[in-house]
Design a protein around this motif. Structure first.
Motif, PDB file in Angstrom:
ATOM      1  N   GLY A 120      32.596  47.939  46.539  1.00 38.38           N
ATOM      2  CA  GLY A 120      31.784  46.834  47.053  1.00 38.38           C
ATOM      3  C   GLY A 120      31.940  45.644  46.135  1.00 38.38           C
ATOM      4  N   ASN A 121      31.049  44.678  46.282  1.00 29.55           N
ATOM      5  CA  ASN A 121      31.121  43.499  45.417  1.00 29.55           C
ATOM      6  C   ASN A 121      30.852  43.849  43.960  1.00 29.55           C
ATOM      7  OD1 ASN A 121      31.767  41.852  47.554  1.00 29.55           O
ATOM      8  ND2 ASN A 121      29.683  41.114  47.844  1.00 29.55           N
ATOM      9  N   SER A 122      29.902  44.768  43.732  1.00 25.91           N
ATOM     10  CA  SER A 122      29.604  45.217  42.371  1.00 25.91           C
ATOM     11  C   SER A 122      28.684  46.431  42.433  1.00 25.91           C
ATOM     12  CB  SER A 122      28.925  44.112  41.551  1.00 25.91           C
ATOM     13  OG  SER A 122      27.603  43.901  42.002  1.00 25.91           O
ATOM     14  N   LEU A 123      28.737  47.226  41.388  1.00 31.32           N
ATOM     15  CA  LEU A 123      27.822  48.362  41.285  1.00 31.32           C
ATOM     16  C   LEU A 123      26.378  47.866  41.203  1.00 31.32           C
ATOM     17  CD1 LEU A 123      27.309  51.374  41.041  1.00 31.32           C
ATOM     18  CD2 LEU A 123      27.827  51.192  38.592  1.00 31.32           C
ATOM     19  N   ALA A 124      26.170  46.769  40.511  1.00 33.99           N
ATOM     20  CA  ALA A 124      24.816  46.219  40.383  1.00 33.99           C
ATOM     21  C   ALA A 124      24.215  45.885  41.745  1.00 33.99           C
ATOM     22  CB  ALA A 124      24.831  44.980  39.488  1.00 33.99           C
ATOM     23  N   SER A 125      25.032  45.362  42.664  1.00 27.57           N
ATOM     24  CA  SER A 125      24.489  45.023  43.990  1.00 27.57           C
ATOM     25  C   SER A 125      24.075  46.273  44.756  1.00 27.57           C
ATOM     26  CB  SER A 125      25.479  44.179  44.793  1.00 27.57           C
ATOM     27  OG  SER A 125      26.656  44.899  45.097  1.00 27.57           O
ATOM     28  N   TYR A 137      30.263  57.833  42.177  1.00 30.60           N
ATOM     29  CA  TYR A 137      31.320  57.741  43.199  1.00 30.60           C
ATOM     30  C   TYR A 137      31.850  56.314  43.365  1.00 30.60           C
ATOM     31  CZ  TYR A 137      29.769  62.405  44.487  1.00 30.60           C
ATOM     32  OH  TYR A 137      29.444  63.741  44.467  1.00 30.60           O
ATOM     33  N   TYR A 138      31.268  55.370  42.639  1.00 35.17           N
ATOM     34  CA  TYR A 138      31.670  53.971  42.759  1.00 35.17           C
ATOM     35  C   TYR A 138      33.041  53.755  42.137  1.00 35.17           C
ATOM     36  CZ  TYR A 138      31.550  48.886  42.694  1.00 35.17           C
ATOM     37  OH  TYR A 138      31.840  47.563  42.908  1.00 35.17           O
ATOM     38  N   ARG A 139      33.918  53.031  42.837  1.00 34.55           N
ATOM     39  CA  ARG A 139      35.248  52.700  42.347  1.00 34.55           C
ATOM     40  C   ARG A 139      35.321  51.182  42.154  1.00 34.55           C
ATOM     41  NH1 ARG A 139      34.447  57.255  42.024  1.00 34.55           N
ATOM     42  NH2 ARG A 139      35.553  58.989  42.984  1.00 34.55           N
ATOM     43  N   ASP A 140      35.473  50.758  40.928  1.00 37.28           N
ATOM     44  CA  ASP A 140      35.565  49.332  40.613  1.00 37.28           C
ATOM     45  C   ASP A 140      37.009  48.897  40.801  1.00 37.28           C
ATOM     46  OD1 ASP A 140      35.077  46.791  39.774  1.00 37.28           O
ATOM     47  OD2 ASP A 140      34.819  47.290  37.659  1.00 37.28           O
ATOM     48  N   GLN A 141      37.329  48.487  42.018  1.00 38.64           N
ATOM     49  CA  GLN A 141      38.699  48.097  42.360  1.00 38.64           C
ATOM     50  C   GLN A 141      38.683  47.012  43.420  1.00 38.64           C
ATOM     51  OE1 GLN A 141      39.848  52.092  43.829  1.00 38.64           O
ATOM     52  NE2 GLN A 141      40.288  51.109  45.793  1.00 38.64           N
ATOM     53  N   PRO A 142      39.766  46.230  43.502  1.00 40.50           N
ATOM     54  CA  PRO A 142      39.785  45.133  44.468  1.00 40.50           C
ATOM     55  C   PRO A 142      40.081  45.559  45.907  1.00 40.50           C
ATOM     56  CG  PRO A 142      41.765  45.087  43.128  1.00 40.50           C
ATOM     57  CD  PRO A 142      40.889  46.177  42.572  1.00 40.50           C
ATOM     58  N   GLN A 143      40.651  46.747  46.126  1.00 41.96           N
ATOM     59  CA  GLN A 143      40.992  47.196  47.474  1.00 41.96           C
ATOM     60  C   GLN A 143      39.849  48.017  48.077  1.00 41.96           C
ATOM     61  OE1 GLN A 143      42.825  48.242  44.755  1.00 41.96           O
ATOM     62  NE2 GLN A 143      44.463  46.742  44.820  1.00 41.96           N
ATOM     63  N   THR A 152      34.400  51.072  52.554  1.00 39.42           N
ATOM     64  CA  THR A 152      33.688  49.990  51.886  1.00 39.42           C
ATOM     65  C   THR A 152      34.705  49.065  51.238  1.00 39.42           C
ATOM     66  OG1 THR A 152      33.466  51.412  49.941  1.00 39.42           O
ATOM     67  CG2 THR A 152      31.560  51.265  51.425  1.00 39.42           C
ATOM     68  N   ALA A 153      34.311  47.815  51.052  1.00 39.08           N
ATOM     69  CA  ALA A 153      35.197  46.840  50.417  1.00 39.08           C
ATOM     70  C   ALA A 153      34.382  45.697  49.850  1.00 39.08           C
ATOM     71  CB  ALA A 153      36.205  46.294  51.430  1.00 39.08           C
ATOM     72  N   ALA A 154      34.939  45.063  48.829  1.00 36.49           N
ATOM     73  CA  ALA A 154      34.393  43.795  48.350  1.00 36.49           C
ATOM     74  C   ALA A 154      34.719  42.730  49.389  1.00 36.49           C
ATOM     75  CB  ALA A 154      35.019  43.441  47.002  1.00 36.49           C
ATOM     76  N   GLY A 155      33.993  41.649  49.378  1.00 32.33           N
ATOM     77  CA  GLY A 155      34.221  40.574  50.333  1.00 32.33           C
ATOM     78  C   GLY A 155      35.581  39.920  50.210  1.00 32.33           C
ATOM     79  N   THR A 156      36.266  40.165  49.117  1.00 37.92           N
ATOM     80  CA  THR A 156      37.588  39.587  48.887  1.00 37.92           C
ATOM     81  C   THR A 156      38.710  40.476  49.396  1.00 37.92           C
ATOM     82  OG1 THR A 156      37.562  40.574  46.687  1.00 37.92           O
ATOM     83  CG2 THR A 156      36.820  38.281  46.870  1.00 37.92           C
ATOM     84  N   ALA A 157      38.387  41.540  50.122  1.00 43.86           N
ATOM     85  CA  ALA A 157      39.401  42.523  50.531  1.00 43.86           C
ATOM     86  C   ALA A 157      39.470  42.762  52.042  1.00 43.86           C
ATOM     87  CB  ALA A 157      39.138  43.834  49.804  1.00 43.86           C
ATOM     88  N   PRO A 158      39.491  41.720  52.876  1.00 45.34           N
ATOM     89  CA  PRO A 158      39.520  41.978  54.322  1.00 45.34           C
ATOM     90  C   PRO A 158      40.810  42.632  54.811  1.00 45.34           C
ATOM     91  CG  PRO A 158      39.797  39.636  53.906  1.00 45.34           C
ATOM     92  CD  PRO A 158      39.462  40.286  52.582  1.00 45.34           C
TER      93      PRO A 158
END
Length: 188
Positions: A120-125, A137-143, A152-158
Motif C-alpha cells: 500500500g502507500n505505507s504501513l503507517a496508513s 505480511y506487509y511488503r514495502d515495495q513499489p509494485q 494491493t498497491a500503492a497509488g503509484t503502481a497502476p
C-alpha cells in the motif's frame, strides 16, 4: 464473461483503475460494472464526472468475479463510506478483491489483510485502522502484491495493479501482456 465491479467514492483517484478498466473491457471483453455509494454520479479528484451503473448495495458477489476499489481523497477527508460489509461478502464468496492507494488501507481496515501478503502507500496508513494486525505480511515495495485473491498497491503502481488483477482473473495472456507492455514502455 468475466464481470468486474469498480466501486468509486466521491473524489476517487481516476487514474488508478482507468488502465485496468480500459484493457479488461476494450481488449479482453470483460464486463465492467461501475458502482457508487447510492448509484448517483461521482466526481473524481481530476474532475471527471462518472455516471455509475448501480449502487454498492446492488453488487452481488454471486454474479461478479472481482471487486476493485481505487483510492482517493474521501479517505483523507474522512468521508469515505464503510466498505467492511461489502468487502467481507466478496471475500466469503472467494472473489478477487483489489485496493490501490488509500483503498489498500481501507482493505486493512476490513481485516482481510491480516493474513495475506500485501502492500500500500505505507504501513503507517494501514496501522491507522484498529482492525489491522497484518504488519508481518506487509511488503514495502513499489509494485502491486497479489496473495490469495487479494491485490494491493500503492497509488503509484497502476500498471502492476492492473497486471496482478488480470492474472488473478485468468485474463492474462498474450493480448493482455502486449497491452500492458505498451502502457509500461516508459518504465523500461
Amino acid at each position: 464473461m468475466t464481470r468486474i465491479a469498480i466501486a468509486l467514492t466521491p473524489e476517487f483517484a481516476d487514474w488508478e483503475s482507468a488502465l485496468f478498466s480500459a484493457v479488461a473491457r476494450s481488449y479482453l471483453g470483460a464486463e465492467i460494472i461501475i458502482a457508487s455509494p447510492d448509484g448517483s454520479p461521482v466526481k473524481s479528484m481530476g474532475g471527471l464526472k462518472v455516471m455509475p451503473d448501480v449502487a454498492y448495495g446492488a453488487l452481488d458477489p454471486a454474479s461478479i468475479d472481482a471487486l476493485i476499489v481505487p483510492g482517493g481523497l474521501s479517505w483523507e477527508r474522512g468521508t469515505a463510506p464503510d466498505f467492511t460489509e461489502m468487502v467481507q461478502r466478496f471475500r466469503r464468496e472467494g472473489r478477487v478483491i483489489a485496493g490501490i492507494c488509500a483503498a489498500a488501507s481501507m482493505l486493512a481496515g476490513t481485516g482481510i489483510l491480516n493474513n495475506v501478503a500485501h502492500t500500500g502507500n505505507s504501513l503507517a496508513s494501514h496501522r491507522a485502522y484498529p482492525a489491522y494486525s497484518g504488519a508481518d505480511y506487509y511488503r514495502d515495495q513499489p509494485q502491486a502484491v497479489r496473495d490469495q485473491g487479494v491485490i494491493t498497491a500503492a497509488g503509484t503502481a497502476p500498471i502492476s495493479f492492473t497486471t496482478e488483477i488480470l492474472k488473478a482473473l485468468n485474463l492474462w495472456g498474450p493480448e493482455a501482456e502486449a497491452e500492458i507492455k505498451a502502457f509500461a514502455a516508459e518504465h523500461r
